[in-house]
Design an enzyme around this catalytic site. Sequence first.
Site, PDB file in Angstrom:
ATOM      1  N   LEU A  42    -123.535  12.255-125.414  1.00 46.46           N
ATOM      2  CA  LEU A  42    -122.867  12.513-126.682  1.00 46.46           C
ATOM      3  C   LEU A  42    -121.959  13.725-126.489  1.00 46.46           C
ATOM      4  O   LEU A  42    -122.393  14.754-125.974  1.00 46.46           O
ATOM      5  CB  LEU A  42    -123.884  12.817-127.787  1.00 46.46           C
ATOM      6  CG  LEU A  42    -124.393  11.659-128.647  1.00 46.46           C
ATOM      7  CD1 LEU A  42    -125.367  12.180-129.702  1.00 46.46           C
ATOM      8  CD2 LEU A  42    -123.259  10.896-129.307  1.00 46.46           C
ATOM      9  N   ASP A  43    -120.702  13.604-126.899  1.00 49.90           N
ATOM     10  CA  ASP A  43    -119.766  14.718-126.799  1.00 49.90           C
ATOM     11  C   ASP A  43    -120.271  15.905-127.610  1.00 49.90           C
ATOM     12  O   ASP A  43    -120.996  15.730-128.607  1.00 49.90           O
ATOM     13  CB  ASP A  43    -118.385  14.305-127.327  1.00 49.90           C
ATOM     14  CG  ASP A  43    -117.701  13.272-126.447  1.00 49.90           C
ATOM     15  OD1 ASP A  43    -118.078  13.177-125.267  1.00 49.90           O
ATOM     16  OD2 ASP A  43    -116.803  12.574-126.947  1.00 49.90           O
ATOM     17  N   PRO A  44    -119.879  17.132-127.237  1.00 51.68           N
ATOM     18  CA  PRO A  44    -120.287  18.309-128.014  1.00 51.68           C
ATOM     19  C   PRO A  44    -119.942  18.210-129.498  1.00 51.68           C
ATOM     20  O   PRO A  44    -120.699  18.686-130.342  1.00 51.68           O
ATOM     21  CB  PRO A  44    -119.515  19.450-127.339  1.00 51.68           C
ATOM     22  CG  PRO A  44    -119.391  18.997-125.912  1.00 51.68           C
ATOM     23  CD  PRO A  44    -119.172  17.511-125.990  1.00 51.68           C
ATOM     24  N   LEU A  45    -118.802  17.582-129.845  1.00 46.70           N
ATOM     25  CA  LEU A  45    -118.402  17.478-131.246  1.00 46.70           C
ATOM     26  C   LEU A  45    -119.121  16.359-131.990  1.00 46.70           C
ATOM     27  O   LEU A  45    -118.931  16.198-133.199  1.00 46.70           O
ATOM     28  CB  LEU A  45    -116.887  17.267-131.352  1.00 46.70           C
ATOM     29  CG  LEU A  45    -116.012  18.458-130.957  1.00 46.70           C
ATOM     30  CD1 LEU A  45    -114.542  18.134-131.181  1.00 46.70           C
ATOM     31  CD2 LEU A  45    -116.390  19.700-131.746  1.00 46.70           C
ATOM     32  N   ALA A  46    -119.945  15.572-131.284  1.00 47.72           N
ATOM     33  CA  ALA A  46    -120.702  14.492-131.911  1.00 47.72           C
ATOM     34  C   ALA A  46    -122.129  14.943-132.181  1.00 47.72           C
ATOM     35  O   ALA A  46    -122.658  15.835-131.528  1.00 47.72           O
ATOM     36  CB  ALA A  46    -120.703  13.260-131.011  1.00 47.72           C
TER      37      ALA A  46
END
Length: 307
Positions: A42-46
């Site tokens: 999961l991306d940091p912004l997710a």
Amino acid sequence: MHGWIIIDKPVGPGSTQIVSAVKRALRTGGYGRYKVGHGGTLDPLASGVLPVALGEATKLSGRMLDADKAYDFTIGFGVETDTLDAEGKAVAVSGVCPTLDAIEAVLPRFTGAIEQVPPAYSALKIDGQRAYDRARAGESFEMKTRAVTIHSLTIPSSSAPLRGNEGLNEITLSCSVSKGTYIRSLARDIARALGTVGHVTMLRRTKAGPFILSQAISLDKLDELAKGRQLEKALLPLTAGLDDIPALSVTPDQARALREGRRLIGIAAPTGLNLAIDGDMPVALVEVEDREVRVVRGFNMMSKEDR
């Protein structure tokens, strides 16, 4: 401690940082050393569902990467960024804000089997290098299209805007997708199909394989359980990641043979992948063909009686 801890990942840390947090929790609780790995970046912004595998469950992380996922995401209209999310720099702008009717009309075009171009800022390798490394270096390169499947794509009733003729600055959608689908690319393409541009302003994973948000715990809860030496309360069994595979009961002697890598002959079981179980103890993932059972992935687990 062989199984899954499902973390509700907050915005900010990356997946590897969550793995480190689980390792730290194991140390805090005095559980000893176990392999730990995540089942899907999961991306940091997710935010949202991040399955973390412990012990022998790490052998199933690859299956989790291949599993379907579900997301809620918001498209902000009017600006497209180089990363296709809120972290990037604007590369295109538009004054067009689509109506709810227009958005509803375009969604069927992005449901089912589709082709999409992954983001330049992604972990895919281009000529041996990560795409995001080349993008950050300012290089120009082509991302090839890939086939993915969007199982469903809807506007959730809880976030549906009031119907009218006014354009919308943003829209929140829910989707269920196959492995390899980039939600940032999906958002970009939906915006372009609406005659405008856009980027993802919110991304939350609500399901990964069989795991859902109601099973997930926060990092604060993880820390609390670790300090109380109660991580078992959050641990799901190894078999929780194999709900789609038929179970094959084996005898202790057959289990021993499988653990030694030997084949079983003359076994009546469904053709294909099965989970061999001795009592309630997972023994191995096995492939069954013509009544012959072959080990695909063995599990080094013992019952309390065998210890």
